[in-house]
Design a protein around this motif. Structure first.
Motif, PDB file in Angstrom:
ATOM      1  N   GLY A 115       0.831  -1.197   0.000  1.00 36.56           N
ATOM      2  CA  GLY A 115       0.000   0.000   0.000  1.00 36.56           C
ATOM      3  C   GLY A 115       0.868   1.251   0.000  1.00 36.56           C
ATOM      4  N   LYS A 116       0.750   2.054   1.060  1.00 38.93           N
ATOM      5  CA  LYS A 116       1.548   3.284   1.158  1.00 38.93           C
ATOM      6  C   LYS A 116       2.964   3.026   1.659  1.00 38.93           C
ATOM      7  N   ALA A 117       3.282   1.788   1.937  1.00 42.74           N
ATOM      8  CA  ALA A 117       4.610   1.448   2.453  1.00 42.74           C
ATOM      9  C   ALA A 117       5.277   0.431   1.542  1.00 42.74           C
ATOM     10  N   GLU A 118       6.563   0.266   1.747  1.00 45.58           N
ATOM     11  CA  GLU A 118       7.299  -0.782   1.051  1.00 45.58           C
ATOM     12  C   GLU A 118       8.418  -1.272   1.956  1.00 45.58           C
ATOM     13  N   LEU A 119       8.655  -2.566   1.926  1.00 47.08           N
ATOM     14  CA  LEU A 119       9.798  -3.165   2.603  1.00 47.08           C
ATOM     15  C   LEU A 119      10.775  -3.594   1.522  1.00 47.08           C
ATOM     16  N   TYR A 120      12.070  -3.556   1.831  1.00 47.23           N
ATOM     17  CA  TYR A 120      13.050  -3.965   0.834  1.00 47.23           C
ATOM     18  C   TYR A 120      14.253  -4.619   1.490  1.00 47.23           C
ATOM     19  N   ALA A 121      14.973  -5.375   0.668  1.00 48.97           N
ATOM     20  CA  ALA A 121      16.242  -5.983   1.064  1.00 48.97           C
ATOM     21  C   ALA A 121      17.111  -6.001  -0.180  1.00 48.97           C
ATOM     22  N   GLY A 122      18.421  -5.967   0.023  1.00 45.65           N
ATOM     23  CA  GLY A 122      19.287  -5.943  -1.141  1.00 45.65           C
ATOM     24  C   GLY A 122      20.732  -6.211  -0.795  1.00 45.65           C
ATOM     25  N   ALA A 123      21.554  -6.140  -1.843  1.00 46.05           N
ATOM     26  CA  ALA A 123      22.989  -6.344  -1.702  1.00 46.05           C
ATOM     27  C   ALA A 123      23.696  -5.502  -2.745  1.00 46.05           C
ATOM     28  N   GLY A 124      24.968  -5.213  -2.475  1.00 47.00           N
ATOM     29  CA  GLY A 124      25.708  -4.412  -3.431  1.00 47.00           C
ATOM     30  C   GLY A 124      27.201  -4.422  -3.186  1.00 47.00           C
TER      31      GLY A 124
END
Length: 180
Positions: A94-103
């Motif tokens: 909805g109005k939010a987002e969760l994220y995960a990543g690498a770099g």
């Protein structure tokens, strides 16, 4: 200045279109985790980053970042300017987002000693390559303005001392971003 620019752009009509790009200001704390730094009584220090990113779709984004963090002990200081690239997987809610990543990143490190005793010299610099993983979340205040938090763990080992210190650590930031 960045906050004023972001807020002033909030009412621009072009933002009704698809917002594929974003810019984020991240401010927080770097916490050293390597044995070299914790045994040397290095403390938490400032962490800041400017990031530009692109949403490839609702679930995937890429981001370039330019940052600064430092840590100090009684007589020594290490400052680092990281230039990073990150891939992020996103879970929209909805109005939010969760994220995960690498770099990956290039880390421009400088170690300085007031006494010359800690590192065995007064100043030394090196560029090292390292990597990181991260997780976080954003909340959309408006369709093009968001706030969020992020936790990043990094691994990097520059040659700035006779005993090459690992700068492994955690950055924790509060973020303010603008989509365009």
């Amino acid at each position: 200045i960045a906050l004023v620019v972001m807020v002033s752009l909030v009412s621009v009509p072009a933002f009704a279109e698809r917002l594929d790009y974003y810019a984020t200001v991240k401010l927080g704390v770097y916490s050293p985790r390597s044995h070299f730094l914790t045994a040397g009584d290095f403390s938490k220090g400032f962490d800041g980053e400017l990031a530009l990113g692109r949403y490839f779709n609702r679930y995937l984004a890429g981001e370039f970042g330019l940052g600064y963090f430092k840590t100090t002990s009684e007589s020594d200081q290490i400052t680092v300017v990281p230039l990073t690239v990150t891939g992020k997987g996103i879970l929209p809610l909805g109005k939010a987002e969760l994220y995960a990543g690498a770099g990956l990143g290039a880390y421009f490190a400088k170690a300085e000693s007031d006494t010359g005793r800690g590192f065995g010299f007064h100043s030394n610099s090196d560029t090292a390559f390292g990597w990181h993983i991260l997780t976080g979340g954003n909340f959309n205040v408006m369709p093009n303005l968001f706030v969020g938090v992020e936790i990043k763990y990094l691994w990097v080992k520059p040659s700035v001392a006779s005993r090459d210190p690992r700068l492994d650590g955690v950055t924790t930031t509060a973020n303010l971003g603008l989509r365009f």
